[in-house]
Design a protein around this motif. Structure first.
Motif, PDB file in Angstrom:
ATOM      1  N   THR A 115       0.816  -1.218   0.000  1.00  0.00           N
ATOM      2  CA  THR A 115       0.000   0.000   0.000  1.00  0.00           C
ATOM      3  C   THR A 115       0.859   1.281   0.000  1.00  0.00           C
ATOM      4  O   THR A 115       0.419   2.321  -0.481  1.00  0.00           O
ATOM      5  CB  THR A 115      -0.942   0.022   1.229  1.00  0.00           C
ATOM      6  N   SER A 116       2.088   1.184   0.513  1.00  0.00           N
ATOM      7  CA  SER A 116       2.976   2.357   0.531  1.00  0.00           C
ATOM      8  C   SER A 116       3.298   2.848  -0.882  1.00  0.00           C
ATOM      9  O   SER A 116       3.501   4.034  -1.112  1.00  0.00           O
ATOM     10  CB  SER A 116       4.298   2.038   1.229  1.00  0.00           C
ATOM     11  N   ILE A 117       3.358   1.910  -1.837  1.00  0.00           N
ATOM     12  CA  ILE A 117       3.664   2.279  -3.223  1.00  0.00           C
ATOM     13  C   ILE A 117       2.537   3.166  -3.768  1.00  0.00           C
ATOM     14  O   ILE A 117       2.780   4.176  -4.425  1.00  0.00           O
ATOM     15  CB  ILE A 117       3.835   1.015  -4.106  1.00  0.00           C
ATOM     16  N   PHE A 118       1.304   2.789  -3.458  1.00  0.00           N
ATOM     17  CA  PHE A 118       0.141   3.537  -3.941  1.00  0.00           C
ATOM     18  C   PHE A 118       0.022   4.890  -3.256  1.00  0.00           C
ATOM     19  O   PHE A 118      -0.318   5.897  -3.888  1.00  0.00           O
ATOM     20  CB  PHE A 118      -1.138   2.711  -3.741  1.00  0.00           C
ATOM     21  N   LEU A 119       0.314   4.905  -1.962  1.00  0.00           N
ATOM     22  CA  LEU A 119       0.290   6.164  -1.206  1.00  0.00           C
ATOM     23  C   LEU A 119       1.317   7.140  -1.797  1.00  0.00           C
ATOM     24  O   LEU A 119       1.024   8.322  -2.018  1.00  0.00           O
ATOM     25  CB  LEU A 119       0.601   5.888   0.265  1.00  0.00           C
ATOM     26  N   THR A 120       2.524   6.635  -2.067  1.00  0.00           N
ATOM     27  CA  THR A 120       3.590   7.483  -2.612  1.00  0.00           C
ATOM     28  C   THR A 120       3.199   8.027  -3.986  1.00  0.00           C
ATOM     29  O   THR A 120       3.386   9.205  -4.283  1.00  0.00           O
ATOM     30  CB  THR A 120       4.913   6.689  -2.721  1.00  0.00           C
ATOM     31  N   TYR A 121       2.633   7.162  -4.832  1.00  0.00           N
ATOM     32  CA  TYR A 121       2.232   7.590  -6.172  1.00  0.00           C
ATOM     33  C   TYR A 121       1.162   8.678  -6.087  1.00  0.00           C
ATOM     34  O   TYR A 121       1.235   9.700  -6.763  1.00  0.00           O
ATOM     35  CB  TYR A 121       1.714   6.389  -6.972  1.00  0.00           C
ATOM     36  N   ARG A 122       0.147   8.434  -5.225  1.00  0.00           N
ATOM     37  CA  ARG A 122      -0.945   9.420  -5.094  1.00  0.00           C
ATOM     38  C   ARG A 122      -0.416  10.771  -4.607  1.00  0.00           C
ATOM     39  O   ARG A 122      -0.773  11.834  -5.106  1.00  0.00           O
ATOM     40  CB  ARG A 122      -1.999   8.876  -4.128  1.00  0.00           C
ATOM     41  N   LYS A 123       0.516  10.729  -3.629  1.00  0.00           N
ATOM     42  CA  LYS A 123       1.079  11.982  -3.105  1.00  0.00           C
ATOM     43  C   LYS A 123       1.901  12.707  -4.169  1.00  0.00           C
ATOM     44  O   LYS A 123       1.901  13.927  -4.250  1.00  0.00           O
ATOM     45  CB  LYS A 123       1.942  11.689  -1.872  1.00  0.00           C
ATOM     46  N   LEU A 124       2.607  11.934  -5.010  1.00  0.00           N
ATOM     47  CA  LEU A 124       3.416  12.536  -6.072  1.00  0.00           C
ATOM     48  C   LEU A 124       2.523  13.232  -7.107  1.00  0.00           C
ATOM     49  O   LEU A 124       2.776  14.368  -7.510  1.00  0.00           O
ATOM     50  CB  LEU A 124       4.271  11.465  -6.752  1.00  0.00           C
TER      51      LEU A 124
END
Length: 200
Positions: free
Chosen positions: A159-168
């Motif tokens: 889920t961290s990968i998706f969180l990082t992408y969304r924040k970017l």
């Protein structure tokens, strides 16, 4: 039949936008900027990033990654961001995206569960599309050097990968597109006021 494919029509929609973007790129150097002038594009990508993050959060117990994903730290100071040139912003985002694409690819090899694997595949496609698009926005002749993200962190949660992408997408990318639109979509209005970079 109609209600079977909301996801398919979303994908087709995204493909049309991307194709139209890339077709514009073919026409000339300044052309891609025309698409930036339509703010619906970035809002669409933000919406998709949120949807992917939400969907992967609902997947049945995703396993921790045996081989951690190396993710960019995408938080940033708006004041410092304003003081960077468009080219250095672009390069920074490219570095972040390159790490994200690598992280998604690495995680795909470790997640066999269908729900998580499908979302990872989508994220990989989206991040990779941005990577290709932003490579067309060069203001300096020099080639882009990969592996240039100075700040990264290892994570074992998918889920961290998706969180990082969304924040970017919601952060740096959104501001980058906004600045491009401000400079390019109003003829004669570029280079108005500069932020107080040296102050403080």
């Amino acid at each position: 039949m109609q209600d079977r494919s909301p996801q398919l029509s979303m994908e087709l929609n995204r493909l049309l936008l991307l194709t139209s973007f890339l077709l514009h790129v073919e026409e000339g150097h300044a052309s891609p900027v025309r698409l930036v002038c339509d703010s619906r594009l970035i809002h669409k990508y933000i919406g998709e990033a949120k949807d992917m993050e939400k969907t992967v959060g609902q997947c049945q117990a995703l396993p921790a990654l045996g081989c951690p994903a190396v993710l960019p730290l995408v938080n940033f100071s708006l004041q410092q961001w304003k003081c960077k040139s468009s080219e250095s912003k672009r390069r920074e985002i490219l570095c972040d995206l390159a790490l994200l694409v690598g992280a998604a690819a690495g995680a795909q090899g470790q997640v066999t569960q269908e729900c998580g694997a499908r979302q990872l595949g989508q994220l990989y496609e989206h991040a990779n599309s941005f990577l290709l698009l932003l490579q067309t926005f060069g203001w300096e002749a020099g080639p882009w050097e990969p592996g240039c993200s100075p700040h990264s962190v290892e994570q074992t949660h998918v889920t961290s990968i998706f969180l990082t992408y969304r924040k970017l997408v919601q952060g740096k990318l959104s501001f980058f597109f906004h600045n491009l639109a401000k400079d390019s979509c109003k003829p004669g209005q570029g280079g108005g006021r500069e932020p107080h970079c040296g102050a403080r």
